[in-house]
Motif scaffolding. Structure first.
Motif, PDB file in Angstrom:
ATOM      1  N   ALA A 230       0.840  -1.205   0.000  1.00 35.78           N
ATOM      2  CA  ALA A 230       0.000   0.000   0.000  1.00 35.78           C
ATOM      3  C   ALA A 230       0.873   1.253   0.000  1.00 35.78           C
ATOM      4  CB  ALA A 230      -0.939  -0.004   1.205  1.00 35.78           C
ATOM      5  N   ALA A 231       1.939   1.239   0.796  1.00 38.42           N
ATOM      6  CA  ALA A 231       2.845   2.392   0.842  1.00 38.42           C
ATOM      7  C   ALA A 231       3.509   2.595  -0.518  1.00 38.42           C
ATOM      8  CB  ALA A 231       3.893   2.196   1.930  1.00 38.42           C
ATOM      9  N   GLN A 232       3.874   1.479  -1.175  1.00 39.82           N
ATOM     10  CA  GLN A 232       4.546   1.603  -2.475  1.00 39.82           C
ATOM     11  C   GLN A 232       3.595   2.067  -3.568  1.00 39.82           C
ATOM     12  OE1 GLN A 232       6.155  -2.319  -2.660  1.00 39.82           O
ATOM     13  NE2 GLN A 232       7.942  -1.790  -1.408  1.00 39.82           N
ATOM     14  N   LEU A 233       2.336   1.639  -3.478  1.00 38.92           N
ATOM     15  CA  LEU A 233       1.371   1.966  -4.526  1.00 38.92           C
ATOM     16  C   LEU A 233       0.727   3.339  -4.363  1.00 38.92           C
ATOM     17  CD1 LEU A 233      -0.403  -1.422  -4.986  1.00 38.92           C
ATOM     18  CD2 LEU A 233       0.107   0.140  -6.878  1.00 38.92           C
ATOM     19  N   ALA A 234       0.746   3.851  -3.139  1.00 34.92           N
ATOM     20  CA  ALA A 234       0.026   5.099  -2.863  1.00 34.92           C
ATOM     21  C   ALA A 234       0.415   6.235  -3.808  1.00 34.92           C
ATOM     22  CB  ALA A 234       0.216   5.498  -1.409  1.00 34.92           C
ATOM     23  N   PRO A 235       1.718   6.429  -4.119  1.00 33.33           N
ATOM     24  CA  PRO A 235       2.053   7.529  -5.036  1.00 33.33           C
ATOM     25  C   PRO A 235       1.412   7.372  -6.408  1.00 33.33           C
ATOM     26  CG  PRO A 235       4.031   6.715  -3.936  1.00 33.33           C
ATOM     27  CD  PRO A 235       2.920   5.757  -3.596  1.00 33.33           C
ATOM     28  N   THR A 236       1.339   6.136  -6.921  1.00 35.69           N
ATOM     29  CA  THR A 236       0.716   5.908  -8.228  1.00 35.69           C
ATOM     30  C   THR A 236      -0.762   6.249  -8.181  1.00 35.69           C
ATOM     31  OG1 THR A 236       2.224   4.047  -8.374  1.00 35.69           O
ATOM     32  CG2 THR A 236       0.539   4.202 -10.081  1.00 35.69           C
ATOM     33  N   VAL A 237      -1.428   5.835  -7.098  1.00 32.79           N
ATOM     34  CA  VAL A 237      -2.855   6.138  -6.948  1.00 32.79           C
ATOM     35  C   VAL A 237      -3.063   7.653  -6.927  1.00 32.79           C
ATOM     36  CG1 VAL A 237      -4.805   6.000  -5.350  1.00 32.79           C
ATOM     37  CG2 VAL A 237      -3.429   3.961  -5.802  1.00 32.79           C
ATOM     38  N   GLU A 238      -2.209   8.355  -6.198  1.00 32.03           N
ATOM     39  CA  GLU A 238      -2.350   9.817  -6.114  1.00 32.03           C
ATOM     40  C   GLU A 238      -2.052  10.487  -7.451  1.00 32.03           C
ATOM     41  OE1 GLU A 238      -0.598  11.741  -2.754  1.00 32.03           O
ATOM     42  OE2 GLU A 238      -1.483  10.327  -1.334  1.00 32.03           O
ATOM     43  N   GLU A 239      -1.074   9.958  -8.191  1.00 32.61           N
ATOM     44  CA  GLU A 239      -0.779  10.517  -9.520  1.00 32.61           C
ATOM     45  C   GLU A 239      -1.986  10.345 -10.441  1.00 32.61           C
ATOM     46  OE1 GLU A 239       2.838   8.607 -10.935  1.00 32.61           O
ATOM     47  OE2 GLU A 239       3.888   9.427  -9.171  1.00 32.61           O
ATOM     48  N   GLU A 240      -2.594   9.161 -10.381  1.00 37.20           N
ATOM     49  CA  GLU A 240      -3.785   8.897 -11.185  1.00 37.20           C
ATOM     50  C   GLU A 240      -4.903   9.871 -10.820  1.00 37.20           C
ATOM     51  OE1 GLU A 240      -3.332   7.020 -14.009  1.00 37.20           O
ATOM     52  OE2 GLU A 240      -5.132   5.878 -13.457  1.00 37.20           O
ATOM     53  N   TYR A 241      -5.072  10.090  -9.519  1.00 35.79           N
ATOM     54  CA  TYR A 241      -6.125  10.994  -9.048  1.00 35.79           C
ATOM     55  C   TYR A 241      -5.869  12.414  -9.570  1.00 35.79           C
ATOM     56  CZ  TYR A 241      -9.826  12.835  -6.116  1.00 35.79           C
ATOM     57  OH  TYR A 241     -10.988  13.430  -5.689  1.00 35.79           O
ATOM     58  N   ALA A 242      -4.595  12.824  -9.493  1.00 34.97           N
ATOM     59  CA  ALA A 242      -4.246  14.172  -9.959  1.00 34.97           C
ATOM     60  C   ALA A 242      -4.476  14.287 -11.463  1.00 34.97           C
ATOM     61  CB  ALA A 242      -2.797  14.479  -9.612  1.00 34.97           C
ATOM     62  N   ARG A 243      -4.136  13.208 -12.209  1.00 36.83           N
ATOM     63  CA  ARG A 243      -4.267  13.227 -13.667  1.00 36.83           C
ATOM     64  C   ARG A 243      -5.739  13.313 -14.071  1.00 36.83           C
ATOM     65  NH1 ARG A 243      -4.857   9.635 -17.654  1.00 36.83           N
ATOM     66  NH2 ARG A 243      -4.993   7.840 -16.269  1.00 36.83           N
ATOM     67  N   ILE A 244      -6.585  12.523 -13.406  1.00 37.96           N
ATOM     68  CA  ILE A 244      -7.987  12.437 -13.828  1.00 37.96           C
ATOM     69  C   ILE A 244      -8.847  13.520 -13.178  1.00 37.96           C
ATOM     70  CG2 ILE A 244     -10.052  10.962 -13.826  1.00 37.96           C
ATOM     71  CD1 ILE A 244      -8.116   8.547 -14.013  1.00 37.96           C
ATOM     72  N   VAL A 245      -8.684  13.709 -11.883  1.00 37.27           N
ATOM     73  CA  VAL A 245      -9.560  14.653 -11.171  1.00 37.27           C
ATOM     74  C   VAL A 245      -8.920  16.041 -11.068  1.00 37.27           C
ATOM     75  CG1 VAL A 245     -10.843  15.044  -9.022  1.00 37.27           C
ATOM     76  CG2 VAL A 245     -10.622  12.731  -9.920  1.00 37.27           C
ATOM     77  N   GLY A 246      -7.594  16.073 -11.104  1.00 39.00           N
ATOM     78  CA  GLY A 246      -6.937  17.374 -11.149  1.00 39.00           C
ATOM     79  C   GLY A 246      -6.518  17.935  -9.805  1.00 39.00           C
ATOM     80  N   ARG A 247      -6.480  17.085  -8.766  1.00 37.51           N
ATOM     81  CA  ARG A 247      -5.999  17.595  -7.480  1.00 37.51           C
ATOM     82  C   ARG A 247      -4.898  16.705  -6.919  1.00 37.51           C
ATOM     83  NH1 ARG A 247     -10.860  19.357  -6.841  1.00 37.51           N
ATOM     84  NH2 ARG A 247     -11.570  17.353  -6.069  1.00 37.51           N
ATOM     85  N   ASP A 248      -3.869  17.378  -6.399  1.00 35.12           N
ATOM     86  CA  ASP A 248      -2.710  16.683  -5.845  1.00 35.12           C
ATOM     87  C   ASP A 248      -2.939  16.467  -4.353  1.00 35.12           C
ATOM     88  OD1 ASP A 248      -0.244  15.727  -5.199  1.00 35.12           O
ATOM     89  OD2 ASP A 248       0.826  17.626  -5.544  1.00 35.12           O
ATOM     90  N   LEU A 249      -2.842  15.225  -3.907  1.00 34.32           N
ATOM     91  CA  LEU A 249      -3.080  14.943  -2.486  1.00 34.32           C
ATOM     92  C   LEU A 249      -1.830  15.152  -1.633  1.00 34.32           C
ATOM     93  CD1 LEU A 249      -5.515  12.007  -3.010  1.00 34.32           C
ATOM     94  CD2 LEU A 249      -5.938  13.916  -1.486  1.00 34.32           C
ATOM     95  N   GLY A 250      -0.669  15.208  -2.253  1.00 30.03           N
ATOM     96  CA  GLY A 250       0.537  15.632  -1.539  1.00 30.03           C
ATOM     97  C   GLY A 250       1.329  14.545  -0.853  1.00 30.03           C
ATOM     98  N   GLY A 251       0.971  13.284  -1.033  1.00 32.20           N
ATOM     99  CA  GLY A 251       1.755  12.207  -0.413  1.00 32.20           C
ATOM    100  C   GLY A 251       1.439  12.051   1.061  1.00 32.20           C
ATOM    101  N   PRO A 252       2.149  11.143   1.732  1.00 33.82           N
ATOM    102  CA  PRO A 252       1.803  10.847   3.130  1.00 33.82           C
ATOM    103  C   PRO A 252       2.300  11.894   4.121  1.00 33.82           C
ATOM    104  CG  PRO A 252       3.642   9.486   2.432  1.00 33.82           C
ATOM    105  CD  PRO A 252       3.201  10.243   1.215  1.00 33.82           C
ATOM    106  N   LEU A 253       3.290  12.713   3.695  1.00 33.56           N
ATOM    107  CA  LEU A 253       3.865  13.681   4.630  1.00 33.56           C
ATOM    108  C   LEU A 253       4.221  14.964   3.887  1.00 33.56           C
ATOM    109  CD1 LEU A 253       4.906  13.722   7.704  1.00 33.56           C
ATOM    110  CD2 LEU A 253       7.171  13.304   6.724  1.00 33.56           C
ATOM    111  N   PRO A 254       3.190  15.719   3.424  1.00 32.26           N
ATOM    112  CA  PRO A 254       3.509  16.960   2.706  1.00 32.26           C
ATOM    113  C   PRO A 254       4.260  17.936   3.614  1.00 32.26           C
ATOM    114  CG  PRO A 254       1.127  16.503   2.670  1.00 32.26           C
ATOM    115  CD  PRO A 254       1.751  15.491   3.558  1.00 32.26           C
ATOM    116  N   ARG A 255       5.252  18.588   3.023  1.00 32.00           N
ATOM    117  CA  ARG A 255       6.118  19.492   3.819  1.00 32.00           C
ATOM    118  C   ARG A 255       5.876  20.945   3.440  1.00 32.00           C
ATOM    119  NH1 ARG A 255      11.786  16.194   3.282  1.00 32.00           N
ATOM    120  NH2 ARG A 255      12.611  18.305   3.456  1.00 32.00           N
ATOM    121  N   TYR A 256       6.065  21.820   4.402  1.00 42.33           N
ATOM    122  CA  TYR A 256       5.901  23.260   4.176  1.00 42.33           C
ATOM    123  C   TYR A 256       7.081  24.009   4.786  1.00 42.33           C
ATOM    124  CZ  TYR A 256       3.628  27.868   4.109  1.00 42.33           C
ATOM    125  OH  TYR A 256       3.330  29.185   3.884  1.00 42.33           O
ATOM    126  N   LEU A 257       7.873  24.629   3.930  1.00 43.52           N
ATOM    127  CA  LEU A 257       9.032  25.455   4.347  1.00 43.52           C
ATOM    128  C   LEU A 257       9.968  24.691   5.292  1.00 43.52           C
ATOM    129  CD1 LEU A 257       7.210  28.897   4.920  1.00 43.52           C
ATOM    130  CD2 LEU A 257       8.245  28.035   2.814  1.00 43.52           C
TER     131      LEU A 257
END
Ligand code: SF4
Ligand code: SF4
Lengths: 398, 93
Positions: A230-257
């Protein structure tokens, strides 16, 4: 894509509808939320073609979903606090039987004492049940994550259940504009379920029945491997979501500054929004502080945490729950992930916001100050009103 | 393995799916009470068969319940549920 004003509860309901769930099972009393009330409405009006099973407890609600899922149905339920605790036994059944149920969780404090306010103890104490766990920051993220969770859970290599958790009140009962994807896009992103590993009434088999020591370990190891998958596949699922729906979920630990930061706070759920604005304010004052949002707690993003550790910053982990006798649950995981790092960054466990206590910008500021300036203990109850040793009956009971 | 029951597709090895029926494991050697069925009182209502949490009762050709000793734990549920009290729990000797 339609923009609607939705509560986190309704974001869950509409996501389940868009996922075209076959079965919803729920128990409609406190601590239930309007998630399943809305779903009942959608089923009754014919907007959602699903079987809505009314049951006598949360234990039975999850049992109904697990059984339906074992037969290949797409099943969804929702619960909160005590209801999730009552489901505990079935949480293990769901992962062990490899049934990819998706469940919405309104994060609320658990009794005693009784409370209905935000706190992560309900879902954090389900850490070891084999479920994938997401924590959302906004109602938009709730909707997107539920859809992505179905896709990840149902992948043939995963076949594990997911819970999508959201902070009570702040998300469940407040509304914000949410972009609701087109059904056609969701259908492209989330195809019907594969039948791998499901039961066929015409060819009877037994699922999850008595197993001897000869085989048990291998089935447990299979759950561990599936969690890794699941951890290995999650980025592919999110890329697919971004490609089709148009929103980036940011991975399991999105970083800010975080790249040049001296101190980084790791947060979950809505505390992240407060922390982000506090980071902006502190940056404007010249303080090099950053933020990382723990979006996925299981499987735990250890690699991403190690990458965060390589910034060299001091790390504070803000938990809205506590593992008694240890530290905040997310903090212990961050510490464990960084154990072999060299140099090993300083990690501190901050506990705050229990039972709905507000996590304010002033509190977040104090956490950064603590990280940057103090040589304190490893575990800090950051918003404790009554200092230990000074507790009196009057101070505790008001 | 019982012929005809097994799926022609092998189950995925990571899923605890068993293709052999559950009566391949006998599980009741520790019973201390056994249900004794009085056919004279039995109305063949099948309630005992329905309520038995295991596979310890089967129905014969005439519809009377018959005990499968290898699976009966002696829990007594059948005796409680039987409307005409045709089942009595007797201590094993
Ligand atoms: S005693 Fe219990 S296990 Fe045995 S036949 Fe009756 S209900 Fe079934
Ligand atoms: S419940 Fe009693 S009456 Fe009914 S079938 Fe069983 S033994 Fe007979």
């Amino acid at each position: 894509m339609a923009r609607e004003v939705l509560s986190g509860d309704y974001a869950q309901s509409y996501a389940a509808k868009l996922a075209r769930v076959d079965v919803v099972a729920a128990y409609p009393i406190t601590p239930q939320t309007s998630i399943v009330e809305k779903l009942a409405d959608l089923v009754v009006t014919g907007a959602l073609r699903a079987q809505y099973i009314k049951v006598e407890s949360e234990h039975s609600a999850l049992q109904a979903c697990v059984s339906a899922s074992a037969l290949g149905a797409r099943a969804y339920t929702a619960t909160s606090s005590q209801g999730l605790l009552l489901m505990h036994e079935l949480l293990h059944w769901a992962s062990g039987m490899r049934t990819p149920v998706v469940m919405g969780v309104a994060n609320r404090a658990v009794a005693a004492p009784w409370s209905i306010d935000v706190d992560h103890a309900d879902s954090m104490s389900q850490r070891d049940t084999g479920w994938i766990q997401f924590y959302a920051e906004s109602n938009q993220e709730v909707l997107d994550t539920v859809l992505a969770a179905f896709r990840l859970s149902e992948d043939e290599a995963v076949r594990l259940p997911s819970m999508v958790a959201m902070d009570a009140f702040y998300l469940t009962h407040t509304v914000e504009p949410v972009d609701v994807p087109e059904q056609a896009d969701v259908d492209r992103f989330l195809p019907p379920r594969s039948k791998v590993g499901t039961l066929d009434p015409h060819r009877p088999t037994r699922l999850g029945s008595f197993t001897s020591p000869e085989h048990y370990t291998e089935f447990r190891h299979a759950v561990a491997s599936a969690s890794k998958a699941a951890a290995q596949l999650a980025p592919t699922v999110e890329e697919e979501y971004a490609r089709i729906v148009g929103r980036d979920l940011g991975g399991p630990l999105p970083r800010y500054l975080t790249d040049d930061a001296d101190a980084i706070l790791v947060t979950m759920g809505t505390a992240t929004t407060t922390a982000r604005s506090t980071v902006d304010a502190l940056r404007a004052e010249g303080r090099k502080v950053g933020l990382a949002k723990l979006r996925r707690f299981r499987p735990f993003p250890s690699e991403e945490v190690r990458a965060l550790g390589r910034t060299g910053a001091r790390i504070g982990v803000l938990d809205r729950s506590f593992t008694y006798g240890a530290a905040g649950a997310a903090a212990t995981e961050v510490m464990a992930a960084l154990y072999a790092a060299s140099p090993r960054p300083l990690v501190r466990s901050f506990v705050a916001g229990l039972g709905g206590r507000d996590i304010t910008p002033a509190l977040v500021r104090s956490l950064y100050r603590h990280l940057l300036e103090e040589e304190g203990p490893e575990v800090v109850w950051a918003d404790l009103k009554v200092p230990p040793g000074e507790a009196t009956a009057e101070a505790l009971h008001g | 393995m019982t012929a005809g029951l097994a799926s022609p597709l092998p189950p995925p090895i990571d899923t605890p799916l068993a293709t052999v029926p559950s009566d391949t494991l006998t599980t009741a050697s520790w019973r201390t009470f056994r249900p004794v069925i009085d056919r004279g009182l039995c109305t063949r209502c099948n309630l005992c068969w329905k309520f038995c949490p295991d596979i310890a009762l089967e129905l014969d050709a005439e519809g009377y319940p018959v005990l499968r000793e290898a699976f009966c734990k002696g829990c007594g549920i059948c005796a409680v549920e039987c409307p005409p009290k045709a089942i009595v729990m007797e201590k094993e000797v």
